[in-house]
Design a protein around this motif. Structure first.
Motif, PDB file in Angstrom:
ATOM      1  N   GLU A  62       3.844  16.403 -11.298  1.00 25.67           N
ATOM      2  CA  GLU A  62       4.741  15.407 -10.525  1.00 25.67           C
ATOM      3  C   GLU A  62       4.542  15.958  -9.122  1.00 25.67           C
ATOM      4  O   GLU A  62       4.578  15.077  -7.862  1.00 25.67           O
ATOM      5  N   VAL A  63       4.650  17.275  -8.772  1.00 27.86           N
ATOM      6  CA  VAL A  63       4.816  17.878  -7.463  1.00 27.86           C
ATOM      7  C   VAL A  63       3.514  17.414  -6.791  1.00 27.86           C
ATOM      8  O   VAL A  63       3.542  17.099  -5.477  1.00 27.86           O
ATOM      9  N   ALA A  64       2.484  17.646  -7.344  1.00 26.79           N
ATOM     10  CA  ALA A  64       1.024  17.408  -6.865  1.00 26.79           C
ATOM     11  C   ALA A  64       0.866  15.837  -6.403  1.00 26.79           C
ATOM     12  O   ALA A  64       0.562  15.293  -5.439  1.00 26.79           O
ATOM     13  N   LEU A  65       1.456  14.889  -7.552  1.00 30.18           N
ATOM     14  CA  LEU A  65       1.328  13.447  -7.309  1.00 30.18           C
ATOM     15  C   LEU A  65       2.139  13.230  -6.019  1.00 30.18           C
ATOM     16  O   LEU A  65       2.084  12.147  -5.293  1.00 30.18           O
ATOM     17  N   ARG A  66       3.572  13.627  -5.945  1.00 31.00           N
ATOM     18  CA  ARG A  66       4.234  13.595  -4.849  1.00 31.00           C
ATOM     19  C   ARG A  66       3.448  13.901  -3.359  1.00 31.00           C
ATOM     20  O   ARG A  66       3.648  13.177  -2.436  1.00 31.00           O
ATOM     21  N   TYR A  67       3.034  15.067  -3.427  1.00 30.68           N
ATOM     22  CA  TYR A  67       2.331  15.237  -2.171  1.00 30.68           C
ATOM     23  C   TYR A  67       1.130  14.557  -2.027  1.00 30.68           C
ATOM     24  O   TYR A  67       0.722  13.745  -0.725  1.00 30.68           O
ATOM     25  N   LEU A  68       0.439  13.974  -2.928  1.00 32.99           N
ATOM     26  CA  LEU A  68      -0.825  12.991  -2.892  1.00 32.99           C
ATOM     27  C   LEU A  68      -0.238  11.823  -2.370  1.00 32.99           C
ATOM     28  O   LEU A  68      -0.955  11.059  -1.297  1.00 32.99           O
ATOM     29  N   TRP A  69       1.190  11.383  -2.854  1.00 38.28           N
ATOM     30  CA  TRP A  69       1.700   9.971  -2.275  1.00 38.28           C
ATOM     31  C   TRP A  69       1.857  10.318  -0.933  1.00 38.28           C
ATOM     32  O   TRP A  69       1.583   9.147   0.052  1.00 38.28           O
TER      33      TRP A  69
ATOM     34  N   VAL B 138       1.179  -1.096   0.166  1.00 37.97           N
ATOM     35  CA  VAL B 138       0.012   0.019  -0.103  1.00 37.97           C
ATOM     36  C   VAL B 138       0.930   1.229   0.087  1.00 37.97           C
ATOM     37  O   VAL B 138       0.550   1.972  -0.610  1.00 37.97           O
ATOM     38  N   LEU B 139       1.832   1.408   0.808  1.00 41.73           N
ATOM     39  CA  LEU B 139       2.660   2.510   0.998  1.00 41.73           C
ATOM     40  C   LEU B 139       3.867   2.799  -0.151  1.00 41.73           C
ATOM     41  O   LEU B 139       3.925   4.054  -0.389  1.00 41.73           O
ATOM     42  N   ALA B 140       4.262   1.840  -0.844  1.00 42.30           N
ATOM     43  CA  ALA B 140       5.148   2.192  -1.846  1.00 42.30           C
ATOM     44  C   ALA B 140       4.536   1.934  -3.343  1.00 42.30           C
ATOM     45  O   ALA B 140       5.224   1.409  -3.896  1.00 42.30           O
ATOM     46  N   VAL B 141       3.554   2.523  -3.396  1.00 45.62           N
ATOM     47  CA  VAL B 141       2.960   2.334  -4.928  1.00 45.62           C
ATOM     48  C   VAL B 141       3.089   3.284  -5.651  1.00 45.62           C
ATOM     49  O   VAL B 141       3.524   2.807  -6.887  1.00 45.62           O
ATOM     50  N   LEU B 142       3.703   4.402  -5.262  1.00 47.58           N
ATOM     51  CA  LEU B 142       4.108   5.497  -6.316  1.00 47.58           C
ATOM     52  C   LEU B 142       5.507   5.750  -6.209  1.00 47.58           C
ATOM     53  O   LEU B 142       6.140   6.066  -4.962  1.00 47.58           O
ATOM     54  N   GLY B 143       6.295   5.539  -7.150  1.00 50.90           N
ATOM     55  CA  GLY B 143       8.101   5.978  -7.192  1.00 50.90           C
ATOM     56  C   GLY B 143       8.056   7.381  -7.324  1.00 50.90           C
ATOM     57  O   GLY B 143       7.405   8.168  -7.986  1.00 50.90           O
ATOM     58  N   LEU B 144       8.761   7.728  -6.300  1.00 49.08           N
ATOM     59  CA  LEU B 144       8.836   9.582  -6.218  1.00 49.08           C
ATOM     60  C   LEU B 144      10.226   9.878  -6.888  1.00 49.08           C
ATOM     61  O   LEU B 144      11.109   9.056  -6.815  1.00 49.08           O
ATOM     62  N   GLU B 145      10.113  11.109  -7.447  1.00 49.90           N
ATOM     63  CA  GLU B 145      11.274  11.809  -8.152  1.00 49.90           C
ATOM     64  C   GLU B 145      11.309  13.093  -7.429  1.00 49.90           C
ATOM     65  O   GLU B 145      10.634  13.961  -7.767  1.00 49.90           O
ATOM     66  N   ALA B 146      12.142  13.296  -6.227  1.00 44.58           N
ATOM     67  CA  ALA B 146      12.128  14.489  -5.462  1.00 44.58           C
ATOM     68  C   ALA B 146      12.853  15.336  -6.114  1.00 44.58           C
ATOM     69  O   ALA B 146      13.890  15.244  -6.868  1.00 44.58           O
ATOM     70  N   ALA B 147      12.581  16.781  -5.800  1.00 46.49           N
ATOM     71  CA  ALA B 147      13.105  17.862  -6.286  1.00 46.49           C
ATOM     72  C   ALA B 147      14.379  18.693  -5.385  1.00 46.49           C
ATOM     73  O   ALA B 147      15.288  19.096  -5.772  1.00 46.49           O
ATOM     74  N   ALA B 148      13.692  19.011  -4.248  1.00 44.82           N
ATOM     75  CA  ALA B 148      14.595  19.534  -3.296  1.00 44.82           C
ATOM     76  C   ALA B 148      15.580  18.766  -2.358  1.00 44.82           C
ATOM     77  O   ALA B 148      15.180  17.341  -2.271  1.00 44.82           O
ATOM     78  N   PRO B 149      16.624  19.295  -2.133  1.00 47.74           N
ATOM     79  CA  PRO B 149      17.578  18.353  -1.470  1.00 47.74           C
ATOM     80  C   PRO B 149      16.989  17.506  -0.268  1.00 47.74           C
ATOM     81  O   PRO B 149      17.309  16.383   0.025  1.00 47.74           O
ATOM     82  N   GLY B 150      16.351  18.400   0.672  1.00 48.35           N
ATOM     83  CA  GLY B 150      15.846  17.866   1.918  1.00 48.35           C
ATOM     84  C   GLY B 150      14.885  16.985   1.505  1.00 48.35           C
ATOM     85  O   GLY B 150      14.537  15.705   2.354  1.00 48.35           O
ATOM     86  N   GLU B 151      13.970  17.120   0.622  1.00 45.39           N
ATOM     87  CA  GLU B 151      12.903  16.117   0.085  1.00 45.39           C
ATOM     88  C   GLU B 151      13.580  14.936  -0.398  1.00 45.39           C
ATOM     89  O   GLU B 151      13.157  13.572  -0.188  1.00 45.39           O
ATOM     90  N   CYS B 152      14.569  14.983  -1.175  1.00 42.69           N
ATOM     91  CA  CYS B 152      15.491  14.051  -1.914  1.00 42.69           C
ATOM     92  C   CYS B 152      16.055  12.801  -0.669  1.00 42.69           C
ATOM     93  O   CYS B 152      15.731  11.775  -0.946  1.00 42.69           O
ATOM     94  N   GLU B 153      16.626  13.613   0.378  1.00 43.34           N
ATOM     95  CA  GLU B 153      17.020  12.730   1.207  1.00 43.34           C
ATOM     96  C   GLU B 153      15.943  11.951   2.206  1.00 43.34           C
ATOM     97  O   GLU B 153      16.036  11.081   2.597  1.00 43.34           O
ATOM     98  N   LEU B 154      15.002  12.891   2.484  1.00 35.87           N
ATOM     99  CA  LEU B 154      13.891  12.211   3.291  1.00 35.87           C
ATOM    100  C   LEU B 154      13.151  10.996   2.438  1.00 35.87           C
ATOM    101  O   LEU B 154      12.973   9.733   3.010  1.00 35.87           O
ATOM    102  N   THR B 155      12.912  11.145   1.094  1.00 29.59           N
ATOM    103  CA  THR B 155      12.492  10.256   0.163  1.00 29.59           C
ATOM    104  C   THR B 155      13.217   8.977   0.121  1.00 29.59           C
ATOM    105  O   THR B 155      12.797   7.849  -0.070  1.00 29.59           O
ATOM    106  N   ARG B 156      14.608   9.124   0.264  1.00 26.37           N
ATOM    107  CA  ARG B 156      15.506   8.176   0.163  1.00 26.37           C
ATOM    108  C   ARG B 156      15.302   7.104   1.157  1.00 26.37           C
ATOM    109  O   ARG B 156      15.399   5.947   1.255  1.00 26.37           O
ATOM    110  N   LEU B 157      15.333   7.893   2.566  1.00 26.03           N
ATOM    111  CA  LEU B 157      15.430   7.189   3.622  1.00 26.03           C
ATOM    112  C   LEU B 157      13.858   6.452   3.853  1.00 26.03           C
ATOM    113  O   LEU B 157      13.927   5.174   4.353  1.00 26.03           O
TER     114      LEU B 157
END
Length: 118
Positions: free
Chosen positions: A67-74, A1-20
């Motif tokens: 894509e930003v809206a999809l990341r926020y939805l996820w 359920v939680l990992a349905v959408l692959g994320l392509e993050a834009a901001a450095p903080g978002e990238c690191e948190l998304t990787r974790l």
């Protein structure tokens, strides 16, 4: 359920948190903590609207949703799913620490998203 959408993050903080989060949401970890440690036939009640299906994501991507809206939805749906799971877990449950770490990562990602205009 939680990992349905692959994320392509834009901001450095978002990238690191998304990787974790991606590391925490690997199939093996979800299987161990969210399947093996739950009792057989145990379910968490969710509304139809709370389920993010791949077909809905594809439909949104083909539409006018960014894509930003999809990341926020996820983020929103996944964080709510983790909170719903936490509501039913006793503190001594083997998955408690795992879900607590997920909640902390989602909280940090929420703070990162609050910096941007949605």
């Amino acid at each position: 359920v939680l990992a349905v959408l692959g994320l392509e993050a834009a901001a450095p903080g978002e990238c690191e948190l998304t990787r974790l989060l991606q590391d925490k949401l690997q199939y093996e970890m979800r299987l161990q903590y969210m399947k093996h440690y739950f009792p057989i036939d145990y379910t968490v009640q969710v509304q139809y609207e709370e389920v993010l299906r791949p077909s809905n994501i594809t439909r949104l991507r083909n539409g006018t949703v960014s894509e930003v809206a999809l990341r926020y939805l996820w983020f929103h749906i996944s964080s709510q799913a983790v909170l719903r799971i936490r509501e039913v877990l006793p503190e001594k449950h083997p998955s408690w620490k795992y879900t607590q770490e997920l909640c902390q990562l989602f909280d940090a990602l929420g703070k990162e998203y609050s910096k941007y205009r949605q």
